[in-house]
Design a protein around this motif. Structure first.
Motif, PDB file in Angstrom:
ATOM      1  N   SER A 130      -1.620  14.866  24.854  1.00 51.64           N
ATOM      2  CA  SER A 130      -2.270  13.767  24.816  1.00 51.64           C
ATOM      3  C   SER A 130      -1.667  12.889  25.790  1.00 51.64           C
ATOM      4  O   SER A 130      -2.185  11.702  26.281  1.00 51.64           O
ATOM      5  N   VAL A 131      -0.748  13.207  26.740  1.00 49.14           N
ATOM      6  CA  VAL A 131       0.041  12.393  27.430  1.00 49.14           C
ATOM      7  C   VAL A 131      -0.976  11.539  28.625  1.00 49.14           C
ATOM      8  O   VAL A 131      -1.139  10.263  29.000  1.00 49.14           O
ATOM      9  N   VAL A 132      -1.427  12.720  29.497  1.00 49.28           N
ATOM     10  CA  VAL A 132      -2.105  12.304  30.595  1.00 49.28           C
ATOM     11  C   VAL A 132      -3.537  11.465  30.344  1.00 49.28           C
ATOM     12  O   VAL A 132      -3.862  10.395  30.763  1.00 49.28           O
ATOM     13  N   MET A 164       9.117   7.517  27.718  1.00 44.50           N
ATOM     14  CA  MET A 164       9.649   8.602  28.705  1.00 44.50           C
ATOM     15  C   MET A 164       8.561   9.893  28.874  1.00 44.50           C
ATOM     16  O   MET A 164       8.942  10.687  29.930  1.00 44.50           O
ATOM     17  N   ASN A 165       7.555   9.897  27.994  1.00 42.06           N
ATOM     18  CA  ASN A 165       6.422  11.155  28.169  1.00 42.06           C
ATOM     19  C   ASN A 165       5.943  10.680  29.529  1.00 42.06           C
ATOM     20  O   ASN A 165       5.610  11.563  30.253  1.00 42.06           O
ATOM     21  N   GLY A 166       5.618   9.621  29.875  1.00 40.71           N
ATOM     22  CA  GLY A 166       5.077   9.125  31.068  1.00 40.71           C
ATOM     23  C   GLY A 166       5.817   9.131  32.083  1.00 40.71           C
ATOM     24  O   GLY A 166       5.901   9.669  33.481  1.00 40.71           O
ATOM     25  N   ILE A 167       7.338   8.526  31.948  1.00 43.93           N
ATOM     26  CA  ILE A 167       8.181   8.325  33.100  1.00 43.93           C
ATOM     27  C   ILE A 167       8.664  10.011  33.530  1.00 43.93           C
ATOM     28  O   ILE A 167       8.734  10.290  34.797  1.00 43.93           O
ATOM     29  N   ASP A 168       9.071  11.065  32.397  1.00 44.54           N
ATOM     30  CA  ASP A 168       9.421  12.188  32.792  1.00 44.54           C
ATOM     31  C   ASP A 168       8.462  12.821  33.596  1.00 44.54           C
ATOM     32  O   ASP A 168       8.711  13.953  34.484  1.00 44.54           O
ATOM     33  N   ALA A 169       7.201  12.903  33.173  1.00 43.46           N
ATOM     34  CA  ALA A 169       5.930  13.360  33.862  1.00 43.46           C
ATOM     35  C   ALA A 169       6.003  13.334  35.301  1.00 43.46           C
ATOM     36  O   ALA A 169       5.656  14.155  36.091  1.00 43.46           O
ATOM     37  N   VAL A 170       6.035  12.036  35.743  1.00 45.45           N
ATOM     38  CA  VAL A 170       5.963  11.685  37.096  1.00 45.45           C
ATOM     39  C   VAL A 170       7.192  12.016  37.774  1.00 45.45           C
ATOM     40  O   VAL A 170       7.202  12.433  38.957  1.00 45.45           O
ATOM     41  N   VAL A 171       8.241  11.883  37.172  1.00 43.60           N
ATOM     42  CA  VAL A 171       9.736  12.171  37.846  1.00 43.60           C
ATOM     43  C   VAL A 171       9.719  13.661  37.964  1.00 43.60           C
ATOM     44  O   VAL A 171      10.021  14.141  39.029  1.00 43.60           O
ATOM     45  N   LEU A 172       9.275  14.464  37.179  1.00 40.84           N
ATOM     46  CA  LEU A 172       9.177  16.007  37.451  1.00 40.84           C
ATOM     47  C   LEU A 172       8.216  16.331  38.593  1.00 40.84           C
ATOM     48  O   LEU A 172       8.385  17.078  39.314  1.00 40.84           O
ATOM     49  N   HIS A 191      -4.160  12.333  19.239  1.00 43.29           N
ATOM     50  CA  HIS A 191      -3.279  13.199  19.398  1.00 43.29           C
ATOM     51  C   HIS A 191      -3.688  14.669  19.013  1.00 43.29           C
ATOM     52  O   HIS A 191      -4.002  15.616  19.802  1.00 43.29           O
ATOM     53  N   MET A 192      -4.321  14.742  17.898  1.00 44.34           N
ATOM     54  CA  MET A 192      -5.030  15.981  17.387  1.00 44.34           C
ATOM     55  C   MET A 192      -6.241  16.534  17.953  1.00 44.34           C
ATOM     56  O   MET A 192      -6.530  17.574  18.182  1.00 44.34           O
ATOM     57  N   LYS A 193      -6.845  15.512  18.542  1.00 46.30           N
ATOM     58  CA  LYS A 193      -8.127  15.845  19.230  1.00 46.30           C
ATOM     59  C   LYS A 193      -7.749  16.611  20.450  1.00 46.30           C
ATOM     60  O   LYS A 193      -8.337  17.620  20.905  1.00 46.30           O
ATOM     61  N   MET A 194      -6.647  16.066  21.290  1.00 41.66           N
ATOM     62  CA  MET A 194      -6.193  16.619  22.195  1.00 41.66           C
ATOM     63  C   MET A 194      -5.447  17.914  22.247  1.00 41.66           C
ATOM     64  O   MET A 194      -5.407  18.954  23.051  1.00 41.66           O
TER      65      MET A 194
END
Length: 440
Positions: A88-90, A283-291, A393-396
């Motif tokens: 669900s993050v993106v 951090m879901n958002g931050i880590d995804a861009v950092v990676l 969340h569950m829909k994603m």
């Protein structure tokens, strides 16, 4: 059967490593080998590049690289790359970006860019003589690192300050050189560590020649020299704001939504059990861009969580307020990032991700990453105080469940439509799936 140690594993070819693993650890060696090799890249040159990132590479471990468009940051429009497996993050990031696009967008600024490294050492002598020795040797600490700092200084960075810190109140005979650096667009780990190791050599060798020291005082013992991933002076701030009346949510009136939102953030500020989950969402958002941009998300995580506990209690990284009818939501966070060196110059997808962002400088990337974290937090809290987190969340997560059930493309399409107006729990999906199969 007891597993046996293996000698010279790193010297084996990749095929030999896989064959050994398959025979030693898997009930179906052929299937294991096949899966490992399925993820090899057909481009041999590209695969060799990936093989050389780490030791004992056997295959590639893929994560999805997605994008969240419509981020208006400081009047500039971005599409942000995100490498992450959580479903669900993106979607949440893109939804938050679209929400704030019509309300002035995100504003961000870099507060400071200083990074820290330390030389940890043991000294058993007179404290005043050590202080005098430090002042004596300090010019040499700078001069003997000139070959390391020359290029960084030409670009406007380098060593900012070197301090002697007495830590003997906490640990017997323990002192440190506490050193501040500016590494510009590089994350700077190698640069900082090289400087620190030279500081250690200079400090130790100089002590042996310092005439004011007693014999034992000349024996300064270096414990270690290493940068710190705690960067409380490498800070970025991002925010959004609008009139409360513009927070038009379908689920509740704007005033109620704003009040519940601020209260939710306040709860994370004072309640550590909530704060940890609250900050994990950031951090879901931050880590995804950092990676996606080839930076070290483990270092970022460690520094961020230390910052969240800097006042003695683990607390929220974001804050929210309502003043004079204006809703404001803000994040202040330490981020040591780089846009040159390391994977940024090696990994093709990292290069594309940075180009997608306009080839930002390190301070610009800091702002983009902070905004991604703020957007993620906004999306999570928005769901929590309205519909609840599970519906979205569950829909994603629906496709993940269907893939586990080995659903066909037609069945997937059916269930995406079927659960459009229903809560897709794990149990409800399985029950509906089996019912469909039984009636087929």
């Amino acid at each position: 059967m007891m597993k046996q140690p293996v000698e010279g594993f790193s010297k084996l070819t990749k095929n030999q490593k896989i064959e050994w693993l398959a025979q030693a650890y898997f009930s179906d060696p052929g299937k294991a080998v096949s899966i490992f090799k399925t993820y090899w890249n057909d481009d041999e040159k590209l695969q060799k590049l990936h093989d050389e990132f780490i030791e004992n590479t056997i295959t590639n471990y893929y994560l999805p690289l997605g994008v969240a468009p419509n981020f208006l940051i400081n009047e500039q429009l971005y599409t942000i790359p995100m490498a992450i497996e959580e479903s669900s993050v993106v979607a949440a990031a893109g939804k938050a970006a679209k929400f704030w696009l019509k309300r002035g967008g995100f504003h961000a600024e870099v507060v400071n860019t200083e990074k820290i490294g330390q030389v940890h050492f043991i000294y058993k002598g007179d404290k005043e003589r050590l202080r005098q020795y430090f002042e004596h040797i300090k010019p040499a600490l700078f001069s003997e690192t000139e070959t390391i700092t020359e290029n960084m200084k030409k670009r406007g960075g380098g060593i900012i300050a070197i301090e002697l810190r007495d830590k003997t109140a906490a640990l017997e005979d323990y002192y440190q050189l506490h050193c501040t650096f500016n590494t510009l667009d590089a994350m700077g780990a190698n640069f900082i560590n090289s400087c620190l190791e030279q500081f250690a050599r200079t400090l130790q060798q100089g002590a042996q020649e310092y005439e004011a020291f007693e014999t034992e005082e000349k024996k300064i013992r270096i414990v270690m020299s290493i940068l710190s991933n705690y960067v409380p002076d490498c800070l970025v701030r991002a925010s959004v704001s609008c009139k409360v009346e513009e927070l038009n949510e379908d689920q509740m009136p704007p005033e109620e939504f704003a009040d519940k939102f601020v209260r939710a953030v306040d709860i994370a500020r004072i309640e550590p059990y909530r704060a940890v989950t609250h900050n994990k969402g950031i951090m879901n958002g931050i880590d995804a861009v950092v990676l996606a941009t080839g930076n070290d998300f483990r270092a970022v995580e460690a520094g961020v969580h230390a910052y969240a506990a800097r006042n003695g209690r683990y607390s929220s990284l974001t804050s929210a307020s309502i003043e004079n009818g204006i809703f404001r939501f803000e994040i202040e966070i330490p981020l040591a990032l780089g846009t040159v060196g390391g994977l940024t110059s090696l990994h093709p997808l990292v290069q594309l991700s940075l180009e997608m962002l306009g080839n930002p400088s390190a301070p610009e990337l800091m702002q983009i990453v902070a905004v991604a974290g703020l957007a993620q937090n906004f999306g999570a809290i928005r769901s929590l105080v309205t519909t609840g987190i599970q519906k979205g969340h569950m829909k994603m997560h629906l496709l993940n469940i269907l893939n586990q059930l080995q659903a066909t493309d037609e069945e997937k399409a059916f269930f995406v439509t079927y659960f459009k107006d229903k809560t897709a729990t794990h149990r409800s999906v399985i029950e509906a799936f089996h019912k469909l199969r039984e009636n087929a």
